[in-house]
Design a protein around this motif. Structure first.
Motif, mmCIF file in Angstrom:
data_model
loop_
_atom_site.group_PDB
_atom_site.id
_atom_site.type_symbol
_atom_site.label_atom_id
_atom_site.label_comp_id
_atom_site.label_asym_id
_atom_site.label_seq_id
_atom_site.Cartn_x
_atom_site.Cartn_y
_atom_site.Cartn_z
ATOM 1 N N THR A 98 0.618 -1.128 0.136
ATOM 2 C CA THR A 98 -0.111 -0.033 0.055
ATOM 3 C C THR A 98 0.765 1.114 -0.015
ATOM 4 N N GLY A 99 2.122 1.201 0.883
ATOM 5 C CA GLY A 99 2.833 2.364 0.955
ATOM 6 C C GLY A 99 2.307 3.594 1.728
ATOM 7 N N ASP A 100 1.139 3.193 2.717
ATOM 8 C CA ASP A 100 0.676 4.133 3.258
ATOM 9 C C ASP A 100 0.995 3.876 4.817
ATOM 10 N N PRO A 101 1.468 5.172 5.345
ATOM 11 C CA PRO A 101 1.968 5.124 6.788
ATOM 12 C C PRO A 101 0.592 4.703 7.706
ATOM 13 N N ARG A 102 -0.522 5.177 7.337
ATOM 14 C CA ARG A 102 -1.526 4.944 8.327
ATOM 15 C C ARG A 102 -1.598 3.424 8.324
ATOM 16 N N THR A 103 -1.675 2.505 7.105
ATOM 17 C CA THR A 103 -1.634 1.284 7.148
ATOM 18 C C THR A 103 -0.518 0.520 8.075
ATOM 19 N N LEU A 104 0.649 1.312 8.185
ATOM 20 C CA LEU A 104 1.816 0.767 9.020
ATOM 21 C C LEU A 104 1.355 1.170 10.493
ATOM 22 N N LEU A 105 0.659 1.985 10.637
ATOM 23 C CA LEU A 105 0.230 2.278 12.182
ATOM 24 C C LEU A 105 -0.765 1.572 12.557
ATOM 25 N N ALA A 106 -1.691 1.136 11.766
ATOM 26 C CA ALA A 106 -2.903 0.283 11.883
ATOM 27 C C ALA A 106 -2.509 -1.134 12.103
ATOM 28 N N ARG A 107 -1.467 -1.251 11.563
ATOM 29 C CA ARG A 107 -0.889 -2.776 11.779
ATOM 30 C C ARG A 107 -0.481 -3.256 13.108
ATOM 31 N N GLU A 108 -0.160 -2.267 13.998
ATOM 32 C CA GLU A 108 0.339 -2.517 15.406
ATOM 33 C C GLU A 108 -0.887 -2.909 16.258
ATOM 34 N N SER A 109 -1.937 -3.099 15.606
ATOM 35 C CA SER A 109 -3.289 -3.385 16.408
ATOM 36 C C SER A 109 -3.293 -4.999 16.214
ATOM 37 N N TRP A 110 -2.698 -5.347 15.136
ATOM 38 C CA TRP A 110 -2.725 -6.914 14.835
ATOM 39 C C TRP A 110 -1.936 -7.553 16.050
#
Length: 252
Positions: A98-110
């Motif tokens: 995705t190249g999206d920083p928000r996706t990187l931040l959301a992955r912490e919830s995993w």
């Protein structure tokens, strides 16, 4: 950037319980690798004008390095470390696409979300995750008492199960809040707020566990200041029924 409560708990549980002071260096190392270093790295990179996405990717390498070093030192495969690495690898793969920083931040919830599911799901086993951690963090005498209480005290049995639900729920709420923050707040503010959120979740879960243990009397049983009555038997077999009357006023 990711904080891993699983790694911190694992570092503490692997220390020798008879030497409690020796566990603190391991806890400090886990916290540094999983929380402090990634946080410093992210804001340091941002201060150097590195873009948000790349700063998050580079900062996330510290927790992975911590797990790798642990594997090398112990020379054995760690299931919890494997869980962390697998979750990070999968989430990074998604982020790279995705190249999206928000996706990187959301992955912490995993990580926190799956950990919460793991804690609650372990209640279906004969030795829930929280019980296993309590035993590993205890001295041999206390560990024996805990195992006995789990088998013979309904009060203690209910406390472990209820406390497990509290811990699992705390991590699930943490995961949901991380997703919300990732997509609604400024990107640069989320890593620091994520650390604050994790600390709050841990404090709430621990506080709820201790309150439940105090009100139910489970903590008194654990410290040996109360007795286990035969009416508190928690599913023990018939041959062990009389053991429910044993007092814990002295040593376990």
């Amino acid at each position: 950037m990711t904080e891993h409560p699983a790694e911190t708990i694992r570092a503490r549980s692997e220390s020798k319980p008879s030497h409690a002071g020796a566990s603190w260096p391991k806890m400090a190392g886990a916290l540094a690798g999983d929380v402090v270093i990634p946080l410093v790295a992210f804001y340091g990179l941002r201060g150097a004008q590195v873009n948000q996405w790349l700063a998050l990717v580079l900062a996330s390498l510290a927790p992975a390095a911590t797990v790798a070093v642990t594997w090398v030192r112990q020379r054995r495969w760690d299931p919890m470390g494997t869980f962390v690495i697998a979750a990070m690898t999968l989430s990074l793969a998604v982020a790279l696409v995705t190249g999206d920083p928000r996706t990187l931040l959301a992955r912490e919830s995993w990580i926190t979300g799956l950990f919460g599911v793991w804690v609650i799901g372990s209640l279906a086993t004969s030795r829930p995750f929280l019980l296993d951690i309590v035993i590993k963090l205890s001295t041999p005498e206390l560990a024996e008492r805990v195992a006995h209480l789990w088998q013979h005290s309904a009060v203690f049995h209910r406390w472990i199960r209820t406390a497990s639900l509290a811990w699992g729920a705390a991590f699930l709420l943490d995961a949901g809040a991380r997703v919300l923050m990732a997509y609604t707040l400024p990107v640069d503010s989320v890593p620091l707020l994520g650390v604050v959120l994790l600390i709050a979740a841990l404090v709430i879960a621990q506080g709820a566990s201790m309150l439940l243990g105090h009100r139910s009397g489970a903590l008194k049983l654990l410290t040996g200041s109360d007795v286990i009555s035969s009416g508190e038997s928690a599913g023990a077999d018939e041959g062990a029924a009389d053991g429910g009357k044993e007092a814990f006023g002295g040593s376990a």
